[in-house]
Design an enzyme around this catalytic site. Structure first.
Site, mmCIF file in Angstrom:
data_model
loop_
_atom_site.group_PDB
_atom_site.id
_atom_site.type_symbol
_atom_site.label_atom_id
_atom_site.label_comp_id
_atom_site.label_asym_id
_atom_site.label_seq_id
_atom_site.Cartn_x
_atom_site.Cartn_y
_atom_site.Cartn_z
ATOM 1 N N GLU A 176 5.024 -0.603 -4.688
ATOM 2 C CA GLU A 176 6.087 -1.497 -4.239
ATOM 3 C C GLU A 176 6.323 -2.623 -5.264
ATOM 4 O OE1 GLU A 176 7.473 -4.369 -0.495
ATOM 5 O OE2 GLU A 176 5.423 -3.615 -0.592
ATOM 6 N N LYS A 213 8.552 2.082 -2.997
ATOM 7 C CA LYS A 213 9.223 1.147 -2.091
ATOM 8 C C LYS A 213 9.888 0.064 -2.925
ATOM 9 C CE LYS A 213 8.540 -1.759 2.016
ATOM 10 N NZ LYS A 213 7.695 -2.030 3.185
#
Length: 296
Positions: A176, A213
Protein backbone atom coordinates in the site's frame (compact mmCIF):
# COMPACT_ATOMS: atom_id res chain seq x y z
CA UNK A 1 -1.85 -20.58 0.54
CA UNK A 2 -5.56 -21.44 0.55
CA UNK A 3 -6.43 -21.88 -3.14
CA UNK A 4 -10.13 -21.22 -2.64
CA UNK A 5 -9.33 -17.94 -0.90
CA UNK A 6 -6.81 -17.04 -3.62
CA UNK A 7 -9.41 -17.64 -6.33
CA UNK A 8 -11.93 -15.48 -4.48
CA UNK A 9 -9.46 -12.61 -4.20
CA UNK A 10 -8.46 -12.97 -7.85
CA UNK A 11 -11.89 -13.32 -9.41
CA UNK A 12 -14.57 -12.57 -6.80
CA UNK A 13 -17.04 -9.72 -7.27
CA UNK A 14 -17.06 -7.28 -4.40
CA UNK A 15 -14.62 -5.31 -2.28
CA UNK A 16 -12.26 -5.58 0.69
CA UNK A 17 -13.40 -4.03 3.97
CA UNK A 18 -10.60 -2.29 5.85
CA UNK A 19 -11.16 -2.80 9.59
CA UNK A 20 -7.54 -2.32 10.64
CA UNK A 21 -7.47 0.92 12.63
CA UNK A 22 -4.39 0.76 14.84
CA UNK A 23 -3.76 2.23 18.29
CA UNK A 24 -3.07 5.67 16.87
CA UNK A 25 -6.19 5.89 14.71
CA UNK A 26 -8.62 4.05 16.98
CA UNK A 27 -9.70 7.10 19.06
CA UNK A 28 -10.67 8.93 15.88
CA UNK A 29 -12.55 5.90 14.56
CA UNK A 30 -14.42 5.52 17.85
CA UNK A 31 -15.25 9.23 17.96
CA UNK A 32 -16.71 9.02 14.45
CA UNK A 33 -18.76 6.05 15.66
CA UNK A 34 -20.09 8.13 18.56
CA UNK A 35 -17.86 6.90 21.37
CA UNK A 36 -16.02 9.81 22.99
CA UNK A 37 -12.73 9.41 24.83
CA UNK A 38 -14.46 9.81 28.19
CA UNK A 39 -16.08 6.39 27.60
CA UNK A 40 -12.77 4.60 28.22
CA UNK A 41 -9.91 5.04 30.67
CA UNK A 42 -7.08 3.08 29.08
CA UNK A 43 -5.99 1.24 25.93
CA UNK A 44 -7.52 -2.07 27.02
CA UNK A 45 -10.97 -0.51 27.33
CA UNK A 46 -10.47 1.37 24.07
CA UNK A 47 -9.57 -1.80 22.17
CA UNK A 48 -12.52 -3.65 23.74
CA UNK A 49 -14.85 -0.94 22.41
CA UNK A 50 -13.38 -0.94 18.92
CA UNK A 51 -13.63 -4.74 18.79
CA UNK A 52 -17.30 -4.41 19.69
CA UNK A 53 -17.67 -1.98 16.79
CA UNK A 54 -15.87 -4.31 14.39
CA UNK A 55 -17.90 -7.27 15.63
CA UNK A 56 -21.13 -5.38 14.97
CA UNK A 57 -19.98 -4.61 11.42
CA UNK A 58 -18.78 -8.15 10.66
CA UNK A 59 -21.88 -9.85 12.09
CA UNK A 60 -24.28 -7.58 10.19
CA UNK A 61 -26.34 -9.66 7.73
CA UNK A 62 -25.15 -7.63 4.71
CA UNK A 63 -21.49 -8.29 5.54
CA UNK A 64 -20.85 -11.52 3.61
CA UNK A 65 -19.01 -12.87 0.56
CA UNK A 66 -21.78 -11.84 -1.83
CA UNK A 67 -20.38 -8.31 -1.73
CA UNK A 68 -17.46 -8.30 0.73
CA UNK A 69 -14.75 -10.66 -0.52
CA UNK A 70 -12.06 -9.81 2.02
CA UNK A 71 -11.42 -7.94 5.28
CA UNK A 72 -8.23 -6.39 6.66
CA UNK A 73 -7.86 -6.76 10.43
CA UNK A 74 -5.78 -5.03 13.09
CA UNK A 75 -3.11 -7.28 14.61
CA UNK A 76 -4.87 -7.49 17.98
CA UNK A 77 -8.15 -8.47 16.32
CA UNK A 78 -6.80 -11.81 15.06
CA UNK A 79 -6.42 -12.99 18.66
CA UNK A 80 -9.96 -11.93 19.62
CA UNK A 81 -13.18 -13.86 19.07
CA UNK A 82 -16.51 -13.33 17.39
CA UNK A 83 -19.36 -15.62 18.45
CA UNK A 84 -16.94 -18.10 20.03
CA UNK A 85 -14.50 -18.32 17.11
CA UNK A 86 -11.25 -16.55 16.38
CA UNK A 87 -12.04 -13.58 14.17
CA UNK A 88 -10.42 -14.95 11.00
CA UNK A 89 -12.16 -18.31 11.39
CA UNK A 90 -15.51 -16.58 11.86
CA UNK A 91 -14.93 -14.42 8.78
CA UNK A 92 -14.11 -17.35 6.52
CA UNK A 93 -16.28 -20.12 7.96
CA UNK A 94 -19.42 -18.10 8.72
CA UNK A 95 -19.21 -15.20 6.25
CA UNK A 96 -17.04 -16.51 3.41
CA UNK A 97 -14.79 -13.44 3.73
CA UNK A 98 -11.01 -13.78 3.25
CA UNK A 99 -8.99 -12.46 6.24
CA UNK A 100 -5.91 -10.22 6.03
CA UNK A 101 -3.91 -8.57 8.81
CA UNK A 102 -2.14 -5.20 8.95
CA UNK A 103 1.56 -5.80 9.67
CA UNK A 104 3.28 -2.40 9.51
CA UNK A 105 4.29 -0.56 12.67
CA UNK A 106 3.54 2.94 11.46
CA UNK A 107 5.35 5.52 9.38
CA UNK A 108 8.83 7.01 9.61
CA UNK A 109 9.34 10.80 9.47
CA UNK A 110 9.08 12.50 6.09
CA UNK A 111 12.19 12.25 3.94
CA UNK A 112 12.48 12.75 0.17
CA UNK A 113 8.81 13.66 0.10
CA UNK A 114 7.65 10.29 1.44
CA UNK A 115 7.15 8.35 4.65
CA UNK A 116 8.66 4.90 4.55
CA UNK A 117 7.45 2.24 6.94
CA UNK A 118 9.17 2.08 10.30
CA UNK A 119 11.34 -1.00 10.69
CA UNK A 120 9.08 -4.03 11.09
CA UNK A 121 10.76 -5.43 14.18
CA UNK A 122 7.99 -7.93 15.01
CA UNK A 123 7.33 -9.17 11.46
CA UNK A 124 8.44 -12.80 11.73
CA UNK A 125 6.54 -13.40 14.96
CA UNK A 126 3.43 -11.71 13.58
CA UNK A 127 3.53 -13.75 10.37
CA UNK A 128 3.80 -16.95 12.41
CA UNK A 129 0.77 -15.86 14.46
CA UNK A 130 -1.06 -14.99 11.25
CA UNK A 131 -0.51 -18.52 9.95
CA UNK A 132 -1.69 -19.99 13.25
CA UNK A 133 -4.82 -17.84 13.04
CA UNK A 134 -5.57 -18.91 9.43
CA UNK A 135 -4.89 -15.51 7.91
CA UNK A 136 -4.60 -15.42 4.10
CA UNK A 137 -2.59 -12.24 3.61
CA UNK A 138 -1.19 -9.02 5.01
CA UNK A 139 -1.27 -5.25 4.43
CA UNK A 140 1.36 -2.57 4.99
CA UNK A 141 1.21 1.16 4.29
CA UNK A 142 3.68 3.80 3.15
CA UNK A 143 2.82 7.42 2.32
CA UNK A 144 3.81 9.60 -0.64
CA UNK A 145 3.36 13.33 -0.13
CA UNK A 146 5.08 14.93 -3.12
CA UNK A 147 6.77 14.17 -6.42
CA UNK A 148 10.27 12.98 -5.60
CA UNK A 149 11.61 10.20 -7.78
CA UNK A 150 14.10 8.94 -5.21
CA UNK A 151 11.44 8.87 -2.50
CA UNK A 152 8.98 7.01 -4.72
CA UNK A 153 11.64 4.44 -5.63
CA UNK A 154 12.47 3.97 -1.94
CA UNK A 155 8.80 3.38 -1.06
CA UNK A 156 8.33 0.75 -3.76
CA UNK A 157 11.64 -0.98 -3.04
CA UNK A 158 10.84 -1.25 0.66
CA UNK A 159 7.32 -2.52 0.01
CA UNK A 160 8.53 -5.29 -2.28
CA UNK A 161 11.46 -6.23 -0.05
CA UNK A 162 9.10 -6.84 2.85
CA UNK A 163 6.50 -8.44 0.55
CA UNK A 164 9.01 -11.14 -0.40
CA UNK A 165 9.56 -11.94 3.30
CA UNK A 166 5.79 -12.27 3.71
CA UNK A 167 5.44 -14.47 0.63
CA UNK A 168 8.20 -16.74 1.97
CA UNK A 169 5.94 -17.36 4.99
CA UNK A 170 3.11 -18.55 2.74
CA UNK A 171 1.01 -15.37 2.97
CA UNK A 172 -0.10 -12.99 0.22
CA UNK A 173 0.83 -9.34 0.86
CA UNK A 174 -1.11 -6.21 0.00
CA UNK A 175 1.41 -3.46 -0.70
CA UNK A 176 0.00 0.00 0.00
CA UNK A 177 2.00 3.00 -1.26
CA UNK A 178 -0.66 5.62 -0.54
CA UNK A 179 -0.49 8.92 -2.43
CA UNK A 180 -1.91 11.85 -0.48
CA UNK A 181 -5.04 13.25 -2.13
CA UNK A 182 -3.66 16.70 -1.26
CA UNK A 183 -0.37 16.14 -3.10
CA UNK A 184 0.57 18.53 -5.87
CA UNK A 185 1.32 16.72 -9.15
CA UNK A 186 -0.73 13.76 -7.91
CA UNK A 187 -1.16 12.36 -11.43
CA UNK A 188 2.58 12.68 -12.07
CA UNK A 189 3.35 10.91 -8.78
CA UNK A 190 0.98 8.09 -9.69
CA UNK A 191 2.49 7.64 -13.15
CA UNK A 192 5.97 7.33 -11.63
CA UNK A 193 4.65 5.01 -8.90
CA UNK A 194 3.08 2.72 -11.49
CA UNK A 195 6.34 2.64 -13.44
CA UNK A 196 8.34 1.61 -10.37
CA UNK A 197 5.77 -1.02 -9.32
CA UNK A 198 5.87 -2.62 -12.77
CA UNK A 199 9.66 -2.91 -12.54
CA UNK A 200 9.34 -4.79 -9.26
CA UNK A 201 6.50 -7.00 -10.50
CA UNK A 202 8.62 -8.05 -13.44
CA UNK A 203 11.26 -9.36 -11.02
CA UNK A 204 8.88 -11.63 -9.11
CA UNK A 205 8.93 -15.35 -9.79
CA UNK A 206 5.91 -17.26 -11.06
CA UNK A 207 4.94 -18.34 -7.54
CA UNK A 208 5.16 -14.88 -5.95
CA UNK A 209 1.88 -12.93 -5.83
CA UNK A 210 0.88 -9.57 -4.40
CA UNK A 211 -2.12 -7.26 -4.22
CA UNK A 212 -1.75 -3.50 -4.65
CA UNK A 213 -3.70 -0.95 -2.62
CA UNK A 214 -3.57 2.58 -4.00
CA UNK A 215 -5.24 5.95 -3.75
CA UNK A 216 -7.91 6.32 -6.44
CA UNK A 217 -5.83 7.76 -9.30
CA UNK A 218 -6.33 11.02 -11.15
CA UNK A 219 -5.99 9.22 -14.49
CA UNK A 220 -8.34 6.21 -14.44
CA UNK A 221 -6.09 3.95 -16.53
CA UNK A 222 -2.94 4.52 -14.44
CA UNK A 223 -2.89 1.02 -12.96
CA UNK A 224 -4.50 -0.95 -15.81
CA UNK A 225 -1.27 -2.61 -16.97
CA UNK A 226 -0.42 -3.49 -13.38
CA UNK A 227 -3.87 -5.03 -12.83
CA UNK A 228 -3.24 -7.40 -15.74
CA UNK A 229 0.25 -8.49 -14.64
CA UNK A 230 0.41 -12.26 -13.95
CA UNK A 231 1.84 -11.73 -10.45
CA UNK A 232 -0.84 -9.21 -9.45
CA UNK A 233 -3.83 -10.76 -7.69
CA UNK A 234 -5.93 -7.58 -7.54
CA UNK A 235 -5.61 -3.82 -7.49
CA UNK A 236 -7.72 -2.20 -4.76
CA UNK A 237 -8.22 1.41 -3.70
CA UNK A 238 -8.50 3.17 -0.37
CA UNK A 239 -11.03 5.97 0.04
CA UNK A 240 -8.14 8.26 0.98
CA UNK A 241 -10.13 10.91 2.81
CA UNK A 242 -12.85 11.29 0.20
CA UNK A 243 -16.43 11.14 1.48
CA UNK A 244 -18.24 7.91 0.59
CA UNK A 245 -20.25 9.25 -2.37
CA UNK A 246 -17.21 10.95 -3.91
CA UNK A 247 -15.00 7.91 -3.34
CA UNK A 248 -17.60 5.64 -4.93
CA UNK A 249 -18.00 7.94 -7.94
CA UNK A 250 -14.24 8.18 -8.51
CA UNK A 251 -13.78 4.45 -8.09
CA UNK A 252 -16.62 3.59 -10.45
CA UNK A 253 -14.82 5.56 -13.17
CA UNK A 254 -11.57 3.64 -12.55
CA UNK A 255 -11.38 0.33 -14.46
CA UNK A 256 -9.85 -2.83 -13.01
CA UNK A 257 -9.76 -1.43 -9.44
CA UNK A 258 -12.07 -2.46 -6.58
CA UNK A 259 -12.53 -0.81 -3.21
CA UNK A 260 -10.75 -1.40 0.06
CA UNK A 261 -12.54 1.24 2.09
CA UNK A 262 -12.41 1.92 5.83
CA UNK A 263 -13.91 5.27 6.81
CA UNK A 264 -16.17 5.30 3.77
CA UNK A 265 -17.65 1.98 4.93
CA UNK A 266 -18.32 3.08 8.51
CA UNK A 267 -18.85 6.85 8.25
CA UNK A 268 -22.61 6.76 8.92
CA UNK A 269 -22.58 4.01 11.56
CA UNK A 270 -23.20 5.02 15.18
CA UNK A 271 -22.91 3.20 18.48
CA UNK A 272 -26.37 4.30 19.61
CA UNK A 273 -28.22 3.11 16.49
CA UNK A 274 -30.86 0.45 17.02
CA UNK A 275 -30.08 -2.80 15.22
CA UNK A 276 -32.58 -2.18 12.42
CA UNK A 277 -31.15 1.27 11.70
CA UNK A 278 -27.57 0.05 11.99
CA UNK A 279 -28.17 -2.85 9.60
CA UNK A 280 -30.00 -0.63 7.14
CA UNK A 281 -27.15 1.89 7.21
CA UNK A 282 -24.38 -0.66 6.68
CA UNK A 283 -26.39 -2.38 3.96
CA UNK A 284 -26.61 0.91 2.07
CA UNK A 285 -22.87 1.50 2.51
CA UNK A 286 -21.99 -2.00 1.34
CA UNK A 287 -24.34 -1.76 -1.63
CA UNK A 288 -22.81 1.56 -2.72
CA UNK A 289 -19.22 0.37 -2.44
CA UNK A 290 -20.08 -2.90 -4.15
CA UNK A 291 -21.69 -1.03 -7.02
CA UNK A 292 -18.54 1.04 -7.48
CA UNK A 293 -16.45 -2.16 -7.48
CA UNK A 294 -18.69 -4.41 -9.56
CA UNK A 295 -17.72 -5.99 -12.87
CA UNK A 296 -13.99 -5.33 -12.42
Amino acid sequence: MNQEQFDQMKHGKGFIAALDQSGGSTPKALAAYGIAEDRYENDDQMFDLVHQMRTRIITAPAFNKEKVIGAILFEQTIDREIEGKKTADYLWEDKGVVPFVKVDQGLAPVENGVQLMKELTQLDALLDRANERHIFGTKMRSNILEYNEEGIRQVVAQQFEVAKQIIAKGLVPIIEPEVSIKAEDKAKIEAKLAEEILKELNQLTADQYVLLKITIPEEPETYTEISQHPQMVRVVALSGGYATDEANAKLKATPHVIASFSRALAQDLRDDQEEEAFNQTITQAIDGIYDASANK
